[in-house]
Enzyme design. Structure first.
Site, PDB file in Angstrom:
ATOM      1  N   MET A   1       0.850  -1.193   0.000  1.00 17.87           N
ATOM      2  CA  MET A   1       0.000   0.000   0.000  1.00 17.87           C
ATOM      3  C   MET A   1       0.877   1.231   0.000  1.00 17.87           C
ATOM      4  O   MET A   1       1.788   1.338   0.808  1.00 17.87           O
ATOM      5  CB  MET A   1      -0.899   0.013   1.234  1.00 17.87           C
ATOM      6  CG  MET A   1      -1.694   1.290   1.429  1.00 17.87           C
ATOM      7  SD  MET A   1      -2.837   1.611   0.079  1.00 17.87           S
ATOM      8  CE  MET A   1      -3.955   0.240   0.308  1.00 17.87           C
ATOM      9  N   CYS A   2       0.604   2.147  -0.903  1.00 18.65           N
ATOM     10  CA  CYS A   2       1.414   3.350  -1.018  1.00 18.65           C
ATOM     11  C   CYS A   2       0.505   4.555  -1.229  1.00 18.65           C
ATOM     12  O   CYS A   2      -0.686   4.416  -1.491  1.00 18.65           O
ATOM     13  CB  CYS A   2       2.390   3.242  -2.191  1.00 18.65           C
ATOM     14  SG  CYS A   2       3.488   1.816  -2.069  1.00 18.65           S
TER      15      CYS A   2
END
Length: 536
Positions: A1-2
């Site tokens: 997740m970014c």
């Protein structure tokens, strides 16, 4: 997740010449930067060629900083997971991820695939949950998209032709976010910086299109006999198990130092099946599976935290623990009661509303509220019904397995039975196609934004491309079982639950999370409020 942020504001334009101070959309305000760091606390960086700001929630070593820049001037911002590749790319991806390879991270692999095969061929061949922004210096083009189902958030603002901004999150300032829109799933965008024109490449079910969906449109057939139904149940279980395995066995624990997994757990049919299959995947692992069950103090209703989902969650947890097929498993289930007092709802209300934007209805808020606190993962943990609870427990899992998609694919809502009553299986098929096609706009972007605030990543086994292909091909009477006036949705799921011994769970009816957790209509004295009403 970014976290992703990109903006283009021509250098010749001052903020005053742009009109509404577009520079405030850039990182100068620091507002969006701070919010994005909650999504990716492990690494953050800015590239100033254009404005690229990325944050990283690292799921595996080595940590790969973003934006990722190549020697040829290409820049990639990537939020997601690549679980597989098909065709020519399959072997090349395997080589990149091999024991002696340099690329050990999906972002680095994707950058190499884009460079070698181009954006369109790469997207056609990879499978996974993602959103990205990609700059190709040679062609002077910016590409961006969400995956074809839309499982990750990406927003766009193009209030002027010569300016554009892309972000995982909306601008925090209400006065600055009016022009932000969700990037639709099913479309890939290419901006030529030389002429500032955008080309849209659409996913299609037709072979002649540039991008073909990795699944067929919904199947209208209703011809089932007992032999084909038994075969279908077997295929259902094996395909869903493979989807769960892809999402569970790609969780690496080098950062958390503990093998802890987590399920968003209401106790209903969809999530309980995922909990069971997760335990099957981890049968030989010394691991913990946290069942995150959220309940709200609702002053309008009362009753404390013994909400319908809390009661059902405990019952389903007990039934899972008693399954003969899991008695020899090395992993264990832990029930986590997440109690949210009303004062915390008030404290976080405006923040949740900011995160879920551009969704702005009363129903969206009540759903977002439930996912926001469930994703935080802080509560009281029980290892067994007779053991002393662990107060102020916080799950170590950075990945949360979600059951979203089962209702839309297998006729789990009351309206599916209503559609059948009005127009038979053809009307049901049309309603299911509509529900699946709008998941990206109604649910997925919103849920990603609120859950990722805590540095958590939602993963959706029911929305795995291979499983979606299976589900859309299933005969309609394997989804909605009709006998006279009686109608039962999610027939396949219920049958599989009975096969593995989840008899109580198999009979549970659908209950929306906002009512099961009592996050809906919490303020007394507000009169009649509909879920579709806008938040004021």
């Amino acid at each position: 997740m970014c976290g992703i942020f990109f903006s283009l504001v021509p250098k010749s334009n001052s903020a005053s010449s742009i009109g509404e101070d577009f520079s405030k959309y850039t990182l100068a305000s620091l507002q969006l930067e701070k919010a994005l760091k909650r999504r990716g606390p492990d690494c953050y960086n800015t590239s100033q060629q254009l404005t690229f700001f990325s944050t990283v929630l690292s799921m595996r070593d080595p940590l790969t900083p973003q934006p990722l820049q190549s020697a040829e001037g290409r820049i990639l911002q990537f939020n997601g997971e690549i679980y597989d590749a098909v065709g020519e790319l399959e072997g090349y991806r395997s080589d990149l991820l091999g024991d002696d390879a340099v690329c050990k991270n999906d972002t680095a692999v994707l950058s190499q695939l884009f460079e070698r095969f181009g954006v369109i061929q790469t997207l056609q061949s990879i499978r996974g949950e993602y959103a990205f922004v990609y700059y190709d210096e040679l062609s002077r083009c910016i590409w961006w998209a969400r995956d074809c189902i839309g499982r990750r958030s990406l927003l766009v603002n193009r209030s002027r032709k010569d300016c554009i901004a892309l972000s995982s999150l909306p601008a925090p300032d209400p006065g600055l976010r009016a022009d932000w829109r969700e990037v639709p799933a099913g479309e890939v965008y290419k901006l030529d910086l030389r002429i500032m024109d955008i080309e849209v490449i659409s996913w299609s079910y037709e072979l002649c299109g540039s991008l073909k969906y990795p699944y067929m449109p919904i199947y209208f057939d209703i011809s089932l006999n007992q032999h084909s139904y038994d075969t279908l149940v077997t295929e259902f279980s094996s395909t869903l198990l493979a989807a769960v395995r892809r999402r569970v066995l790609t969780i690496h624990h080098s950062r958390s130092k503990a093998d802890t997994y987590a399920i968003l757990f209401s106790g209903g049919l969809d999530c309980t099946l995922l909990a069971y299959l997760t335990a099957i995947c981890l049968r030989d692992h010394n691991a913990h599976v946290d069942l995150l069950n959220v309940a709200f103090e609702n002053p309008r209703i009362g009753g404390g935290y013994d909400t319908p989902d809390r009661i059902l969650g405990r019952q389903s947890w007990q039934e899972l623990r008693s399954l003969p097929g899991l008695q020899s498993s090395q992993c264990d289930f832990r029930f986590v009661e997440i109690n949210v007092p009303y004062n915390q709802v008030i404290e976080y209300k405006s923040y949740v509303q900011d995160l879920m934007f551009p969704k702005d209805s009363v129903m969206d808020f009540s759903i977002a509220l439930a996912f926001f606190f469930a994703a935080r993962g802080i509560g009281t943990m029980f290892t067994s019904p007779v053991a002393d609870p662990v107060e102020e427990y916080s799950t170590l899992s950075r990945v949360l397995i979600s059951g979203l998609g089962a209702d839309e694919l297998f006729a789990g809502y009351t309206r599916h039975g209503t559609s059948f009553a009005r127009g038979g299986y053809e009307a049901l098929a049309n309603e299911l196609a509509l529900d699946f096609g709008r998941l990206h706009e109604r649910n997925l972007g919103r849920d990603d934004r609120v859950g990722a605030h805590w540095g958590k990543e939602f993963r959706y086994p029911y929305l795995d491309e291979e499983f979606v292909d299976f589900a859309l091909r299933c005969p309609l009477d394997s989804k909605l079982w009709v006998r006279g006036s009686a109608k039962e949705g999610k027939r396949l799921l219920r049958h599989f639950a009975r096969v593995i011994g989840l008899y109580q769970v198999a009979g549970e009816k659908k209950r929306a999370i906002q009512f099961g957790a009592r996050s809906a209509k919490m303020e007394a004295g507000k009169g009649r409020i509909r879920g579709t009403d806008k938040i004021v």
